[in-house]
Write a protein that holds these residues in place. Structure first.
Motif, short mmCIF file in Angstrom:
data_model
loop_
_atom_site.label_atom_id
_atom_site.label_comp_id
_atom_site.label_asym_id
_atom_site.label_seq_id
_atom_site.Cartn_x
_atom_site.Cartn_y
_atom_site.Cartn_z
N LEU A 152 0.85 -1.18 0.00
CA LEU A 152 0.00 0.00 0.00
C LEU A 152 0.89 1.24 0.00
N THR A 153 0.31 2.34 -0.49
CA THR A 153 1.06 3.60 -0.58
C THR A 153 0.38 4.67 0.25
N THR A 154 1.17 5.43 0.99
CA THR A 154 0.61 6.52 1.79
C THR A 154 0.20 7.66 0.88
N ASN A 192 1.23 8.98 10.57
CA ASN A 192 1.91 8.30 11.67
C ASN A 192 1.61 6.80 11.66
N MET A 193 2.63 6.00 11.92
CA MET A 193 2.42 4.58 12.14
C MET A 193 2.47 4.37 13.65
N ARG A 194 1.38 3.85 14.19
CA ARG A 194 1.23 3.79 15.65
C ARG A 194 1.36 2.36 16.17
N LEU A 195 1.61 2.26 17.46
CA LEU A 195 1.80 0.97 18.12
C LEU A 195 0.49 0.18 18.16
N LYS A 196 -0.62 0.89 18.34
CA LYS A 196 -1.93 0.26 18.41
C LYS A 196 -2.89 1.00 17.48
N THR A 235 6.25 9.65 5.15
CA THR A 235 5.98 10.73 4.21
C THR A 235 5.04 10.24 3.11
N LYS A 236 4.52 11.17 2.35
CA LYS A 236 3.62 10.81 1.25
C LYS A 236 4.37 9.99 0.20
N GLY A 237 3.73 8.91 -0.25
CA GLY A 237 4.34 8.06 -1.27
C GLY A 237 5.14 6.89 -0.73
N GLU A 238 5.24 6.76 0.60
CA GLU A 238 5.95 5.62 1.20
C GLU A 238 5.14 4.35 0.97
N GLN A 239 5.82 3.24 0.80
CA GLN A 239 5.13 1.96 0.62
C GLN A 239 5.26 1.10 1.87
N ASP A 285 -7.65 5.68 5.85
CA ASP A 285 -7.88 6.79 4.94
C ASP A 285 -6.59 7.35 4.36
N LEU A 286 -5.47 7.01 4.96
CA LEU A 286 -4.18 7.55 4.52
C LEU A 286 -3.39 6.57 3.67
N LEU A 287 -4.05 5.48 3.27
CA LEU A 287 -3.39 4.45 2.44
C LEU A 287 -4.25 4.17 1.22
#
Length: 301
Positions: free
Chosen positions: A245-247, A252-256, A268-272, A298-300
């Motif tokens: 998937l692409t951002t 933020n990538m969260r623990l939970k 950042t935008k466009g990260e896989q 919603d961000l992927l």
């Protein structure tokens, strides 16, 4: 008297010999001509025989082509040819419209968490109407490539949208027909793709596409809904586990799966990232640079 005969024979011998010679020549000419004309006659007699052989070959070819035609007709797209299959497919789409996941699991040989999410999270589908089932032979006996046409009723849209789906149905060891729901089976996917290319299937696809275009042009609300459909469908939620998937923005990538949870990484935008599973309708568990965490769906994409 004998002396007279000898004298006559002596006087006329040369004429007799000449007559015999002429007779011999005539005989030779007669049989020679007959032999020559007979040769042509034999040749002409053989031509009809040869033609007959050609006709036989032509008949064989015709029979062969007839066999192919029969085979093709036996492989023709058949509507409602197998009642058990028709009943199964109709029940499946009825369950889908009702979001009856338990029933859908009963009708398929596999139903993943991702499949459940696809059904339960798509809230704009009201029901599937007028389901028609077309079949072609599958890889084995009592297996079928199924093309299901239907009218898809969306919420708050008056005109249903014609649609067409392809699924694979087979009979298991217990004699029960099931929908094969494992897209990783390469042989079955190849069979499906090959069947898609057959002319009668292309004709059915064209008919449904025309019906859809006519429906869209005849109803402005349906046209607007179709145009906005891409924005309504969360492709990340519907993606299979293991897909990349692409951002769509910085996130933020969260623990939970909670917006108050600790931040593991800032993307950042466009990260896989690699999708691991849907945590719920809002969060997706992902893997990024060897770490596992959660990103809002919603961000992927």
């Amino acid at each position: 008297m004998l002396d007279n005969f000898r004298e006559w024979l002596s006087d006329n011998l040369r004429y007799i010999l000449l007559g015999l010679a002429i007779l011999i020549v005539l005989v030779i000419l007669f049989f020679g001509i007959k032999a020559i004309t007979g040769g042509f006659s034999d040749k002409e007699g053989k031509e009809p025989a040869q033609k007959t052989e050609q006709e036989k070959e032509s008949e064989k070819t015709g029979e062969s082509e007839g066999d192919t035609s029969d085979k093709d007709s036996g492989n023709a797209l058949a509507k409602d040819a197998h009642p058990e299959v028709t009943t199964l497919v109709e029940a499946f789409y009825t369950a889908w419209g009702q979001k009856d996941v338990a029933k859908m699991k009963e009708l398929t040989d596999a139903f993943s968490k991702t499949d459940e999410t696809k059904v339960t999270n798509v809230d704009y589908i009201e029901e599937y109407r007028n389901v028609e089932v077309y079949t072609k032979p599958g890889l084995e006996k009592n297996s079928y490539v199924v093309f299901a046409s239907y009218d898809l009723k969306f919420k708050d849209v008056e005109t249903p949208a014609p649609g067409l789906s392809v699924i694979y149905v087979y009979q298991n060891a217990d004699g029960k027909y099931l929908i094969h729901n494992d897209e990783s089976d390469a042989d079955i996917q190849e069979c499906i793709e090959k069947t898609r290319q057959e002319e009668d299937v292309k004709e059915l696809v064209a008919q449904v596409e025309k019906a859809l275009n006519d429906a869209i042009e005849g109803d402005e609300s349906l046209k607007k809904f179709e145009e906005e459909l891409g924005n309504k469908v969360n492709t990340a939620i519907m993606a299979d586990n293991g897909e990349m998937l692409t951002t769509t923005d910085i996130c933020n990538m969260r623990l939970k799966p909670d917006s108050d949870s600790d931040i593991i990484a800032i993307l950042t935008k466009g990260e896989q990232v690699k999708k691991l599973e849907n945590a719920d309708e809002n969060w997706i568990k992902v893997e990024y640079q060897g770490n596992e965490g959660y990103v809002h769906s919603d961000l992927l994409q």
